[in-house]
Design an enzyme around this catalytic site. Structure first.
Site, short mmCIF file in Angstrom:
data_model
loop_
_atom_site.label_atom_id
_atom_site.label_comp_id
_atom_site.label_asym_id
_atom_site.label_seq_id
_atom_site.Cartn_x
_atom_site.Cartn_y
_atom_site.Cartn_z
N CYS A 110 0.80 -1.23 0.00
CA CYS A 110 0.00 0.00 0.00
C CYS A 110 0.83 1.28 0.00
CB CYS A 110 -0.97 -0.02 1.17
SG CYS A 110 -2.06 -1.47 1.11
N HIS A 151 -1.96 8.71 5.00
CA HIS A 151 -2.28 7.34 4.59
C HIS A 151 -3.72 7.06 5.00
CE1 HIS A 151 -1.43 3.35 3.19
NE2 HIS A 151 -1.76 2.82 4.36
N HIS A 198 -9.61 2.40 -0.34
CA HIS A 198 -8.19 2.06 -0.31
C HIS A 198 -7.82 1.36 -1.61
CE1 HIS A 198 -4.28 0.99 0.83
NE2 HIS A 198 -4.47 0.79 2.13
#
Length: 402
Positions: free
Chosen positions: A163, A294, A329
């Site tokens: 990620c 994030h 996400h």
């Protein structure tokens, strides 16, 4: 050597192309919907950020979509958009296509193709598998798709650091440019919504029941998502010689890995990564006007990220928002979308909001999440955070052109 950002290529659930994506950010538009890309009826939680409007046949000029997996299509389409936005014709570069590189980050590679391969293998054995499907499997095809679509002849690198992978790719591109190995780099990431990732995050207890609400007291998880996010990076000399518009400067980046736990983030390591990025970019905490977080919306991630931010910036850090509240996400593309949002914040003068926010978390005191509504602002320097399972931390710093 200074590095310019001259093109943006977002393929997202809130807009495809720089202007629609910027409009989606400003409006706080949600790209979350019920899953249609696979049968999610057996899951208690069935929402994700799918890119419903994406048509690879309209987006791609050279690649034949039927020969490429969905993630490669996203990467190549995002790169094509970025090249158009930059006004860049690779075939006419002074240094030739050998001086133009593709660096793409990912979490799951060609996850949709892998699932189709597995289904065919289970149903009919190896004899039932389409050889064309086998050709789509390698994750390295994400970067190769960009190179083939645009005619690049430099390095073609796919980075699978989960990620935070897009920030790794942007940092790799920065290093290629400042070292003199490249004139142009297409850097970013791509991933696709798929059953196994959705199932994995559900089994981890990390999926939100309805909405992703980063930094809210009652946040309960992520929503899986997809898309492609690519930026055109060039040396300033190259960009100015061809009369390119420069959105922002890529000032530097920082990397580290705490390697302490497979999935749990570690705040001291993140704080170190922030300081590394600041040092490499030549900025101080007081210089940062905005942090593109994030911000996954899980209880643990947001608490750890906030603690690291307060450790570095003190009790009154700059505004901190998460666009995952809007698009979900997007895995390996996540920090690529964050990078594009960061550049747009500088260029357009606004802070993207954290939507779905309603209740302050007393444990996150001092964090201003830019709740629910975009905010006009003069943005000179932005910190874009990217963290990943395995402790892979990557942060990039963008600045207004001076």
């Amino acid at each position: 050597m200074r590095v310019a950002v001259t093109g943006l290529g977002p393929v997202s659930s809130i807009g495809i192309g720089p202007a629609p994506f910027a409009a989606g950010l400003r409006a706080g538009r949600s790209g979350i919907s019920e899953i249609t890309s696979f049968d999610a009826s057996g899951f208690p939680r069935r929402r994700a950020g799918e890119v419903r409007e994406f048509d690879p046949h309209r987006s791609l000029r050279r690649l034949k979509p039927e020969h490429w997996g969905r993630s490669s299509q996203f990467a190549a389409a995002a790169a094509r958009l970025a090249a158009q936005d930059a006004g860049l014709d690779v075939e006419r570069l002074p240094g030739g296509p050998e001086r133009a590189h593709a660096v793409i980050g990912t979490t799951s590679g060609e996850s949709v193709a892998v699932e189709a391969f597995t289904a065919a293998r289970v149903a009919d054995g190896f004899a039932g598998i389409d050889p064309g499907l086998v050709a789509q499997l390698p994750a390295g095809r994400l970067a190769h798709g960009v190179s083939e679509e645009l005619g690049l002849a430099g390095e073609s690198v796919t980075l699978a650091t989960a990620c935070s992978a897009s920030n790794y790719a942007i940092g790799y591109g920065f290093d290629l440019l400042v070292s003199g190995e490249a004139d142009v780099v297409f850097a970013g990431g791509a991933d696709s919504v798929c059953r196994w990732a959705h199932a994995g995050f559900f089994r981890l207890g990390a999926l939100a029941a309805q909405d992703c609400a980063p930094f809210d007291r009652d946040r309960d998880g992520i929503l899986t998502a997809e898309g492609g996010a690519v930026l055109v990076l060039e040396t300033f000399d190259h960009a100015r010689a061809r009369g390119a518009r420069i959105y922002a400067e890529l000032l530097g980046h920082g990397l580290n890995c705490d390697a302490k736990h497979p999935v749990a983030p570690e705040w001291t390591s993140i704080a170190r990564c922030i300081r590394i990025a600041h040092g490499n970019a030549g900025v101080a905490p007081a210089d940062i006007d905005y942090i593109c977080a994030h911000g996954t919306g899980t209880p643990a991630n947001d608490a750890v990220e906030a603690r690291a931010i307060v450790e570095v910036f003190g009790e009154r850090p700059p505004p901190v928002s998460s666009i995952k509240s809007l698009i979900g996400h997007t895995m390996g593309a996540a920090s690529g979308f964050g990078a594009i949002a960061s550049v747009l914040a500088i260029d357009k003068g606004f802070l993207p909001p954290t939507v779905n926010w309603s209740t302050p978390d007393p444990d996150l005191a001092g964090i201003d999440p830019v709740p629910n509504v975009a905010r006009p602002a003069t943005v000179r320097v932005v910190q874009n955070n990217g963290f990943a399972f395995g402790g892979n931390n990557s942060i990039v710093i963008f600045g207004a052109v001076r």
